[in-house]
Design a protein around this motif. Sequence first.
Motif, PDB file in Angstrom:
ATOM      1  N   ASN A  94      44.778 -33.723  15.439  1.00  0.00           N
ATOM      2  CA  ASN A  94      44.625 -34.936  14.638  1.00  0.00           C
ATOM      3  C   ASN A  94      45.796 -35.905  14.804  1.00  0.00           C
ATOM      4  O   ASN A  94      46.441 -36.293  13.828  1.00  0.00           O
ATOM      5  CB  ASN A  94      44.447 -34.561  13.164  1.00  0.00           C
ATOM      6  N   TRP A 124      47.813 -38.120   3.551  1.00  0.00           N
ATOM      7  CA  TRP A 124      47.661 -36.878   4.296  1.00  0.00           C
ATOM      8  C   TRP A 124      46.653 -35.957   3.612  1.00  0.00           C
ATOM      9  O   TRP A 124      45.794 -35.355   4.280  1.00  0.00           O
ATOM     10  CB  TRP A 124      48.997 -36.155   4.481  1.00  0.00           C
ATOM     11  N   HIS A 128      43.261 -34.637   5.263  1.00  0.00           N
ATOM     12  CA  HIS A 128      42.994 -33.205   5.359  1.00  0.00           C
ATOM     13  C   HIS A 128      41.602 -32.876   4.804  1.00  0.00           C
ATOM     14  O   HIS A 128      40.826 -32.143   5.440  1.00  0.00           O
ATOM     15  CB  HIS A 128      44.080 -32.418   4.616  1.00  0.00           C
ATOM     16  N   ARG A 156      45.665 -27.847  14.024  1.00  0.00           N
ATOM     17  CA  ARG A 156      45.128 -29.001  13.305  1.00  0.00           C
ATOM     18  C   ARG A 156      46.227 -30.014  12.979  1.00  0.00           C
ATOM     19  O   ARG A 156      46.050 -31.209  13.149  1.00  0.00           O
ATOM     20  CB  ARG A 156      44.463 -28.505  12.020  1.00  0.00           C
ATOM     21  N   TRP A 157      47.384 -29.545  12.478  1.00  0.00           N
ATOM     22  CA  TRP A 157      48.410 -30.471  11.980  1.00  0.00           C
ATOM     23  C   TRP A 157      49.786 -30.297  12.600  1.00  0.00           C
ATOM     24  O   TRP A 157      50.531 -31.261  12.693  1.00  0.00           O
ATOM     25  CB  TRP A 157      48.556 -30.338  10.456  1.00  0.00           C
ATOM     26  N   SER A 169      46.161 -23.310  12.198  1.00  0.00           N
ATOM     27  CA  SER A 169      45.643 -24.507  11.529  1.00  0.00           C
ATOM     28  C   SER A 169      46.699 -25.057  10.651  1.00  0.00           C
ATOM     29  O   SER A 169      46.905 -26.141  10.412  1.00  0.00           O
ATOM     30  CB  SER A 169      44.401 -24.168  10.720  1.00  0.00           C
TER      31      SER A 169
END
Length: 169
Positions: A94, A124, A128, A156-157, A169
């Motif tokens: 992302n 954020w 999310h 993911r982050w 993740s």
Amino acid sequence: MTRGSAALGSAVFFLIAPTTVAGVVPWWISQWRLQAPFFDLQVIRWFGVVLILLGIPVLVETFTRFALQGGGTPAPVAPTQHLVITGPNRYVRNPIYLALVAIVLGQGLILGNARLLVYGALLWIGFHIFVLAYEEPTLRRTFGAEYDTYCANVSRWLPRLPGSTSASS
């Protein structure tokens, strides 16, 4: 979608979404008025500059890559036709959301504005929730095993460090 229409769509979406999220709203919150630096430390302002200088090129690069390689836009109404797993997406799933949050937090640090930091945190959290509730299920339905493999290898982050082989993740 042709490359030209993908590029045009990405440019229009860029002018609407990121400009509003990381430009108009922070200005509305802060009027971009400089306040005392946090903890009276000027170095914190420089950290804000670094966040912005890291965020802007990632944002522009990823938007461009979505149009040219993905054959679409970051906008949910005109998504990519191909899964984009190169460029910043090679390190984190992302990058656009991370770049936007970095730009907003950077402004907060430069300006010494706690309300911008709160806005960045709320942004954020919103990203999310959107990723979990809409984006990931949609990408999984659209790209299937290709997306599952991508998720297994890219976080993911938290950007994946060079040489790392698995994602969390």
